[in-house]
Design an enzyme around this catalytic site. Structure first.
Site, short mmCIF file in Angstrom:
data_model
loop_
_atom_site.label_atom_id
_atom_site.label_comp_id
_atom_site.label_asym_id
_atom_site.label_seq_id
_atom_site.Cartn_x
_atom_site.Cartn_y
_atom_site.Cartn_z
CB CYS A 94 -0.96 -0.06 1.18
SG CYS A 94 -2.42 0.96 0.95
NE ARG A 128 -9.11 5.29 2.98
CZ ARG A 128 -7.87 5.74 2.72
NH1 ARG A 128 -7.69 6.99 2.36
NH2 ARG A 128 -6.82 4.95 2.80
CG HIS A 190 -3.28 -3.27 4.51
ND1 HIS A 190 -2.06 -2.78 4.90
CD2 HIS A 190 -3.87 -2.31 3.75
CE1 HIS A 190 -1.92 -1.55 4.43
NE2 HIS A 190 -2.99 -1.23 3.73
N1 GLN Z 1 -2.21 6.90 1.97
C1 GLN Z 1 -2.29 5.90 0.92
C2 GLN Z 1 -3.71 5.79 0.34
O1 GLN Z 1 -4.65 6.14 1.01
C3 GLN Z 1 -1.88 4.53 1.44
C4 GLN Z 1 -2.81 4.00 2.51
C5 GLN Z 1 -2.31 2.70 3.16
O2 GLN Z 1 -1.12 2.44 3.24
N2 GLN Z 1 -3.30 1.90 3.66
O3 GLN Z 1 -3.86 5.32 -0.78
#
Ligand code: GLN
Length: 241
Positions: A94, A128, A190
């Site tokens: 990520c 998101r 993750h």
């Molecule tokens: N800040 C980055 C995004 O929102 C990575 C987020 C993360 O590592 N979960 O895409």
């Protein structure tokens, strides 16, 4: 044998328990009698490109990425690229994945330069991507979960980690997830990723050990519980898709 692992930005880029990947790598070595040493490297620490066999770079929010991107510019990033040139394996999740590419453009703020180890660039989307993820790869299906707004796009020098079966993938459009370039692996999974994906964990360990020892055949482990967890997570992801 000994595996030298560098846990990059352990204190800043370890969101959603990505540290579980380090625990898995160490355990899967120790259960085979392979010594595993973990060095936690954060802002201001230098990188000896000869020392480490495997680098882990976890996820983090935009806020942490600003500080980390700045630290990676100049010598540090050059040393990490040199380590990769010398054959080190690199797993990036990520936010770490995004900074191993050319850049990450957050929604509100200046572009964050990456080190360009992956031919990928990322721009923040207006939503998101959150949920379970299943990816069909050459190492079988990988399962995890995602939470990112970044939309990543792969260039010609990299290839996708796999095809999205469940989840939004790199950008919610092209149907692919993650990126691979040499021994550099990036993805949005993750979970943490490796505990429930033992075959992929062993691939990384094998490739990392081969840097120092040449051809390596890891003795199999009894992965009954890991594979049950893998199957249960995949079943749940597909049912809730
Ligand atoms: N800040 C980055 C995004 O929102 C990575 C987020 C993360 O590592 N979960 O895409």
């Amino acid at each position: 044998m000994k595996l030298e692992i560098a846990f990059l930005y352990h204190d800043l880029m370890n969101i959603y328990g990505d540290r579980g990947n380090i625990i898995t790598l160490v355990q899967r070595c120790q259960m085979r009698g392979i010594e595993a040493a973990v060095s936690s490297l954060t802002i201001g620490d230098s990188i000896d490109p000869e020392k480490y066999d495997l680098y882990f770079f976890g996820g983090g929010q935009d806020r942490e990425q600003y500080a980390v991107a700045d630290d990676l510019q100049g010598k540090k990033g050059e040393m990490l690229l040199k380590a990769i040139e010398y054959g080190a394996v690199s797993l990036n999740i990520c936010g770490g994945y995004q900074l191993m590419g050319h850049y990450y453009q957050p929604d509100d703020g200046p572009k964050l330069p990456g080190i360009g180890a992956l031919d990928v660039h990322t721009v923040a989307g207006n939503r998101r991507f959150i949920g379970n993820v299943v990816v069909d790869t050459e190492w079988g299906e990988l399962v995890g979960f995602e939470n990112h707004s970044g939309l990543s796009y792969i260039g010609a020098k990299a290839r996708p980690l796999g095809k999205s079966v469940v989840g939004y993938g790199n950008n919610g459009q092209d149907g692919f997830e993650g990126a691979v370039q040499g021994k550099v692996y990036g993805c949005y999974l993750h979970g943490s990723l490796l505990p429930k994906n033992p075959r992929f964990a062993d691939l990384l360990i094998t490739q990392a050990l081969e840097r120092r020892y040449g051809k390596v055949e890891l003795p199999p482990l009894d992965d009954g519980i890991e594979l049950q967890a893998h199957a249960a997570a995949i079943k749940r992801a597909k049912e809730t898709h």
